[in-house]
Scaffold this active site. Sequence first.
Site, PDB file in Angstrom:
ATOM      1  N   GLN A   1      -3.879 -37.006  14.738  1.00 62.23           N
ATOM      2  CA  GLN A   1      -4.175 -38.347  15.226  1.00 62.23           C
ATOM      3  C   GLN A   1      -4.516 -38.386  16.716  1.00 62.23           C
ATOM      4  O   GLN A   1      -4.329 -39.400  17.378  1.00 62.23           O
ATOM      5  CB  GLN A   1      -3.011 -39.281  14.899  1.00 62.23           C
ATOM      6  CG  GLN A   1      -2.803 -39.450  13.400  1.00 62.23           C
ATOM      7  CD  GLN A   1      -1.601 -40.298  13.031  1.00 62.23           C
ATOM      8  OE1 GLN A   1      -1.098 -41.071  13.838  1.00 62.23           O
ATOM      9  NE2 GLN A   1      -1.120 -40.141  11.818  1.00 62.23           N
TER      10      GLN A   1
ATOM     11  N   CYS B   1      20.702 -53.797 -10.853  1.00 62.32           N
ATOM     12  CA  CYS B   1      20.031 -54.573  -9.807  1.00 62.32           C
ATOM     13  C   CYS B   1      19.745 -55.949 -10.380  1.00 62.32           C
ATOM     14  O   CYS B   1      19.970 -56.193 -11.566  1.00 62.32           O
ATOM     15  CB  CYS B   1      18.753 -53.888  -9.319  1.00 62.32           C
ATOM     16  SG  CYS B   1      17.439 -53.802 -10.559  1.00 62.32           S
TER      17      CYS B   1
END
Length: 486
Positions: free
Chosen positions: A299, A459
């Site tokens: 980068q 969940c």
Amino acid sequence: MFKFIVKLHPEIAIKSRSVRKRFTKLLENNIKILLRRVDEKIQVRNNWDNISVLSKLTDEQIRDAIIDNLKRLPGIVQFIEVTETRFESIDDIYQKSLELVGHTIVGKTFCVRCKRTGKHDFTSSEVERYVGGGLNQHIEGASVKLSRPDVTIRLEIKDENAYIVTNVYAGIGGFPLPTQDDVLSLMSGGFDSGVASYQMIRKGARTHFLFFNLGGAAHEIGVKQASYYIWKQFSSTHKVKFISVDFEPVVAEILENIENSQMGVVLKRMMMRAGSQVAEKLGIQALVTGESIGQVSSQTLANLSVIDRVTETLIIRPLIQHDKQDIINIAREIGTAEMAESMPEYCGVISKKPTVKAKIAVIKAEEEKFDFDILNTVVESARVMDIRDIDTEAKQEVKEAESVTDLPVGAVVLDIRSPEEEDAAPLELDGIDVVHLPFFRLATKFGDLAQDKDYYLYCAKGVMSQLQALILHENGFSNVKVYRPE
């Protein structure tokens, strides 16, 4: 009854009349789509300079859901909660203000600000003085301060109605979806790609997700979770696609044929090539990445320049100047940090001394050694799915994970919800051992549990339990089931 007024983004308000009308209409429609899931009879009205939302229900959970949804909707910078009351005199406005907001200024400095529309026998300033003077006399420790007070009490008067602001909430800002063209975000599941996707969504771009799989089924499931979460939280008003490309053959070809120091840049160029092909098939004009200058070796400006030259497709990097900590902070704010922290790193290729100043001629020479039939094959084999199907697929894929509604004696339930969810609604089961182990800790902590027991994952909706069960099965743990109470 709950009433909210959505204030327009300043950037919308200054646009031409036609653009403002289009943006505001899109925001109005998005509010309707989102909030009718909460209250099917909710009233949403476009008032040109604001959008009003009215629910005639009285359930506090409905109110909380409306607030939560408005906070996450692109295009809303701020919205206020108001109580509407009819009045015959200024004193009526004062009495209602005392009842609703008097408690907020105990021991504090305050001022009153009033906006007025219509014909009345009083001015806005007279309302401010009357209400402010009354509150100053009757609230213990309160004192008027016109400049930088602790609390500003806001009133709006329209004809015979007064609107008293009881709460002010911040939204995520940006523009309504889809005021911009569609984009295709390269998702790795880490901090950067999730935040970059969010940034594009909040700027009004319908954001699809492209995943280059370098780590097998568990990696794909993790990235699907992250992508689904971002879509569900911030752009569920619009359908988007999730595309998965098996990139392991490409990585293998790079490892075998590309010079070590050039591998990272070549891999990124292969991803951009593949991403451009997928985008073209879907009619999408731009790719989105989470790259930031200097964050890793690929980068640097020199390397990004070489990577960009591989395609004519626009590559957008919304995080290009962000520090890593800035990105992590945003990830925590939007709720993706915990998933990113638990996501294994799959960099694909590791160079001992990666180049930081790639030369286009050198890279092209290296790519001549690459068999591009492999790249074309993986793109042709890419799986394109409606992101909403991730929920359904999770239930279908975990075939070994038995789902139960009744727990046997001695069962151990693993509550895998986030700490915030668990704190808000603790799971308590008579005679059953409940252990809280957040989903993002399962990969590292499940193996520490006693493996002579069966564990039942829990969940709120069962989706995360199914996905995590599949990951654990992939890792060889067969003693995992899913608990879904009726």
